[in-house]
Design a protein around this motif. Structure first.
Motif, PDB file in Angstrom:
ATOM      1  N   ASN A  87      57.162  51.406  63.919  1.00 40.39           N
ATOM      2  CA  ASN A  87      56.884  50.625  62.706  1.00 40.39           C
ATOM      3  C   ASN A  87      56.043  49.402  63.056  1.00 40.39           C
ATOM      4  OD1 ASN A  87      58.277  52.400  61.027  1.00 40.39           O
ATOM      5  ND2 ASN A  87      60.229  51.350  61.374  1.00 40.39           N
ATOM      6  N   ARG A  88      54.737  49.629  63.185  1.00 38.37           N
ATOM      7  CA  ARG A  88      53.832  48.558  63.626  1.00 38.37           C
ATOM      8  C   ARG A  88      52.698  48.338  62.626  1.00 38.37           C
ATOM      9  NH1 ARG A  88      51.827  50.264  69.311  1.00 38.37           N
ATOM     10  NH2 ARG A  88      50.545  48.387  69.022  1.00 38.37           N
ATOM     11  N   THR A  89      52.985  48.538  61.354  1.00 42.51           N
ATOM     12  CA  THR A  89      51.993  48.253  60.323  1.00 42.51           C
ATOM     13  C   THR A  89      52.599  47.377  59.238  1.00 42.51           C
ATOM     14  OG1 THR A  89      52.437  50.138  58.870  1.00 42.51           O
ATOM     15  CG2 THR A  89      50.887  50.497  60.701  1.00 42.51           C
ATOM     16  N   VAL A  90      51.723  46.667  58.529  1.00 42.41           N
ATOM     17  CA  VAL A  90      52.102  45.888  57.359  1.00 42.41           C
ATOM     18  C   VAL A  90      50.993  46.071  56.332  1.00 42.41           C
ATOM     19  CG1 VAL A  90      51.084  43.795  58.371  1.00 42.41           C
ATOM     20  CG2 VAL A  90      52.694  43.591  56.465  1.00 42.41           C
ATOM     21  N   CYS A  91      51.382  46.225  55.083  1.00 46.04           N
ATOM     22  CA  CYS A  91      50.407  46.450  54.013  1.00 46.04           C
ATOM     23  C   CYS A  91      50.121  45.132  53.301  1.00 46.04           C
ATOM     24  CB  CYS A  91      50.934  47.480  53.015  1.00 46.04           C
ATOM     25  SG  CYS A  91      49.843  47.733  51.590  1.00 46.04           S
ATOM     26  N   GLY A  92      48.982  44.521  53.624  1.00 43.50           N
ATOM     27  CA  GLY A  92      48.506  43.397  52.836  1.00 43.50           C
ATOM     28  C   GLY A  92      47.753  43.927  51.640  1.00 43.50           C
ATOM     29  N   ILE A  93      48.029  43.395  50.459  1.00 44.45           N
ATOM     30  CA  ILE A  93      47.425  43.943  49.235  1.00 44.45           C
ATOM     31  C   ILE A  93      46.999  42.823  48.304  1.00 44.45           C
ATOM     32  CG2 ILE A  93      49.590  44.141  47.918  1.00 44.45           C
ATOM     33  CD1 ILE A  93      48.549  46.938  46.987  1.00 44.45           C
ATOM     34  N   GLY A  94      45.936  43.078  47.551  1.00 40.66           N
ATOM     35  CA  GLY A  94      45.440  42.113  46.584  1.00 40.66           C
ATOM     36  C   GLY A  94      44.621  42.813  45.518  1.00 40.66           C
ATOM     37  N   ARG A  95      43.781  42.041  44.828  1.00 37.14           N
ATOM     38  CA  ARG A  95      43.025  42.577  43.687  1.00 37.14           C
ATOM     39  C   ARG A  95      41.841  43.440  44.094  1.00 37.14           C
ATOM     40  NH1 ARG A  95      40.831  39.261  39.432  1.00 37.14           N
ATOM     41  NH2 ARG A  95      39.698  38.215  41.094  1.00 37.14           N
ATOM     42  N   GLY A  96      41.366  43.282  45.325  1.00 40.43           N
ATOM     43  CA  GLY A  96      40.203  44.052  45.747  1.00 40.43           C
ATOM     44  C   GLY A  96      38.900  43.423  45.308  1.00 40.43           C
ATOM     45  N   MET A 151      51.540  40.201  49.732  1.00 43.71           N
ATOM     46  CA  MET A 151      50.577  40.058  48.643  1.00 43.71           C
ATOM     47  C   MET A 151      49.751  38.793  48.807  1.00 43.71           C
ATOM     48  SD  MET A 151      51.315  40.040  44.550  1.00 43.71           S
ATOM     49  CE  MET A 151      50.089  39.431  43.391  1.00 43.71           C
ATOM     50  N   ALA A 152      48.434  38.916  48.612  1.00 39.08           N
ATOM     51  CA  ALA A 152      47.537  37.766  48.612  1.00 39.08           C
ATOM     52  C   ALA A 152      47.474  37.183  47.207  1.00 39.08           C
ATOM     53  CB  ALA A 152      46.145  38.178  49.072  1.00 39.08           C
ATOM     54  N   ALA A 153      47.529  35.855  47.101  1.00 43.89           N
ATOM     55  CA  ALA A 153      47.576  35.233  45.779  1.00 43.89           C
ATOM     56  C   ALA A 153      47.055  33.800  45.826  1.00 43.89           C
ATOM     57  CB  ALA A 153      49.016  35.246  45.245  1.00 43.89           C
ATOM     58  N   TYR A 154      46.533  33.352  44.682  1.00 48.94           N
ATOM     59  CA  TYR A 154      46.155  31.951  44.466  1.00 48.94           C
ATOM     60  C   TYR A 154      46.659  31.430  43.120  1.00 48.94           C
ATOM     61  CZ  TYR A 154      42.533  32.371  48.166  1.00 48.94           C
ATOM     62  OH  TYR A 154      41.860  32.560  49.345  1.00 48.94           O
ATOM     63  N   GLY A 155      46.474  32.232  42.062  1.00 48.64           N
ATOM     64  CA  GLY A 155      46.776  31.782  40.708  1.00 48.64           C
ATOM     65  C   GLY A 155      48.253  31.774  40.395  1.00 48.64           C
ATOM     66  N   PHE A 169      53.741  36.626  51.656  1.00 44.25           N
ATOM     67  CA  PHE A 169      52.712  35.935  50.888  1.00 44.25           C
ATOM     68  C   PHE A 169      51.550  35.620  51.818  1.00 44.25           C
ATOM     69  CE2 PHE A 169      51.509  31.433  49.365  1.00 44.25           C
ATOM     70  CZ  PHE A 169      50.418  31.894  48.631  1.00 44.25           C
ATOM     71  N   ILE A 170      50.347  36.084  51.457  1.00 45.09           N
ATOM     72  CA  ILE A 170      49.138  35.783  52.214  1.00 45.09           C
ATOM     73  C   ILE A 170      48.338  34.737  51.452  1.00 45.09           C
ATOM     74  CG2 ILE A 170      46.961  36.684  53.108  1.00 45.09           C
ATOM     75  CD1 ILE A 170      48.342  39.423  53.370  1.00 45.09           C
ATOM     76  N   LEU A 171      48.182  33.562  52.062  1.00 42.78           N
ATOM     77  CA  LEU A 171      47.400  32.472  51.478  1.00 42.78           C
ATOM     78  C   LEU A 171      46.159  32.271  52.327  1.00 42.78           C
ATOM     79  CD1 LEU A 171      46.890  30.103  49.589  1.00 42.78           C
ATOM     80  CD2 LEU A 171      48.400  28.707  51.034  1.00 42.78           C
ATOM     81  N   GLN A 172      45.009  32.514  51.734  1.00 43.18           N
ATOM     82  CA  GLN A 172      43.764  32.458  52.486  1.00 43.18           C
ATOM     83  C   GLN A 172      43.104  31.085  52.346  1.00 43.18           C
ATOM     84  OE1 GLN A 172      41.741  36.627  52.381  1.00 43.18           O
ATOM     85  NE2 GLN A 172      43.068  36.523  50.587  1.00 43.18           N
ATOM     86  N   LEU A 173      43.719  30.107  52.954  1.00 42.97           N
ATOM     87  CA  LEU A 173      43.211  28.752  53.169  1.00 42.97           C
ATOM     88  C   LEU A 173      44.305  27.983  53.888  1.00 42.97           C
ATOM     89  CD1 LEU A 173      44.871  26.870  50.916  1.00 42.97           C
ATOM     90  CD2 LEU A 173      43.109  27.701  49.386  1.00 42.97           C
ATOM     91  N   SER A 174      43.926  26.874  54.557  1.00 42.46           N
ATOM     92  CA  SER A 174      44.936  26.137  55.332  1.00 42.46           C
ATOM     93  C   SER A 174      45.052  24.678  54.903  1.00 42.46           C
ATOM     94  CB  SER A 174      44.602  26.202  56.828  1.00 42.46           C
ATOM     95  OG  SER A 174      43.403  25.512  57.127  1.00 42.46           O
ATOM     96  N   ASP A 175      44.594  24.363  53.689  1.00 43.43           N
ATOM     97  CA  ASP A 175      44.743  23.007  53.163  1.00 43.43           C
ATOM     98  C   ASP A 175      46.234  22.676  53.028  1.00 43.43           C
ATOM     99  OD1 ASP A 175      43.539  20.614  51.555  1.00 43.43           O
ATOM    100  OD2 ASP A 175      45.107  21.443  50.265  1.00 43.43           O
ATOM    101  N   LEU A 176      46.631  21.542  53.543  1.00 43.69           N
ATOM    102  CA  LEU A 176      48.065  21.233  53.584  1.00 43.69           C
ATOM    103  C   LEU A 176      48.640  21.008  52.191  1.00 43.69           C
ATOM    104  CD1 LEU A 176      48.239  18.896  56.722  1.00 43.69           C
ATOM    105  CD2 LEU A 176      48.721  21.349  56.559  1.00 43.69           C
TER     106      LEU A 176
END
Length: 339
Positions: A87-96, A151-155, A169-176
């Motif tokens: 078990n060495r996978t993870v499914c990251g998913i978003g809107r595409g 899941m990737a999300a912003y809104g 939760f995948i957050l694609q930015l590192s602003d504190l």
């Protein structure tokens, strides 16, 4: 804190595999790639080679979407890799965003993502799932089969759904400030849904560029190598502004204000340093959204992110110092953060 490496699957695939091997040797635990079938090579084919040539690395897309493959095919691909390599996978998913738009289609709705997550997770974990009235199950999965879905999300609606339904939760930015704001939204949604918020893994993903010093010239070069990221994030931000307005109580100005000068976006340059469509991204955003500067700055910001509940930092490694950043993290950053 775990560390991941994020790459595009540009040819040759052998280089992607080599960089992932290098990352594992340097203490990275996860290997991620973009998933956009028109722009880059098929990641799942490459995952099989990465898994065969590493021992512990967990791999997955950052991110796939529920529109370019049928859900049972996506689940079967993950489940097959897990059956072959553990078990060495993870499914990251978003809107595409890129995957759908470059193929002439609109990004997926949250409702579709929600349905897909349930089906992919269940099938990938050896359980039954309902495919529009037909119940199916893979008869060949092992009893310990497991597939986490992040899941990737912003809104605001996506953050709420992440807390309610996703394993991570995948957050694609590192602003504190924004990390604090969005992690809280996800955790609060998890609590409101009756979940233990600690069950939601928090992954922050952003470019990292290590410089020898903090001289103006060194920092200027690092910013130019990472400026593309503000443009990539800006695609998602533009959608939020279109939906909620330029100034909305539901989306912080700290996320939306910088795209005022955005004039368009060509996906031919997506995720690449030197992207001509990202000139509008100011230095302040590069500094906030990315990790640049000497090793000490990286360690300081990563410690701050960990204090905000971040479990993994995933390094976007698309610039002119790929090997150097992997090695600097392995030799100096990761040991300092995890002592």
């Amino acid at each position: 804190m775990d560390f991941g490496l994020v790459l595009q699957t540009d040819p040759p695939a052998s280089r992607v595999i080599s960089l992932m091997q290098r990352a594992e040797r340097n203490g990275f635990t996860h290997g991620w790639t973009f998933d956009s079938a028109v722009l880059w090579q098929e990641p799942f084919v490459i995952y099989s080679q990465i898994l065969a040539r590493t021992e512990r690395l967990v791999v997955g897309p950052m991110v796939t979407n529920p529109g370019t493959r049928t859900w049972e095919v996506t689940a079967s691909t993950f489940a097959t890799l897990n059956d072959m390599f553990g078990n060495r996978t993870v499914c990251g998913i978003g809107r595409g965003d890129s995957a759908m738009r470059v193929a002439g289609r609109k990004p997926n709705t949250l409702a579709r993502i929600s349905e897909a997550m349930k089906v992919i997770r269940a099938l990938g974990s050896g359980r039954e799932a309902d495919l529009g009235g037909t119940t199916i199950r893979f008869p060949w999965t092992k009893p310990d089969a497991a597939l986490p879905v992040w899941m990737a999300a912003y809104g605001p609606k996506a953050l709420k759904m992440t807390g309610e339904e996703a394993d991570g939760f995948i957050l694609q930015l590192s602003d504190l400030y924004l990390t604090r704001y969005m992690v809280k939204a996800v955790k609060d949604a998890a609590v409101a849904a009756g979940r233990d918020p600690s069950e939601v893994t928090i992954c922050v993903a952003a470019p990292a560029y290590v410089t020898d010093d903090d001289s103006p010239a060194a920092l200027a070069h690092a910013r130019e190598q990472c400026r593309w990221f503000g443009g990539m994030v800006g695609n998602h931000v533009a959608d939020l502004v279109a939906k909620y307005g330029e100034h909305s109580s539901q989306v912080p100005d700290e996320l939306t204000a910088y795209i005022k000068a955005r004039q368009g976006y060509d996906y031919a340059h997506h995720g690449r340093s030197g992207n001509p469509d990202t000139a509008f991204v100011p230095d302040e955003i590069v500094d906030r959204f990315c990790l640049i500067g000497p090793v000490e700055r990286h360690i300081e910001k990563l410690n701050a992110l960990r204090e905000l509940g971040v479990d993994q930092f995933a390094v976007y490694d698309m610039h002119d110092a790929q090997e150097a950043v992997i090695d600097a993290y392995g030799q100096q950053v990761i040991p300092a953060v995890n002592t």
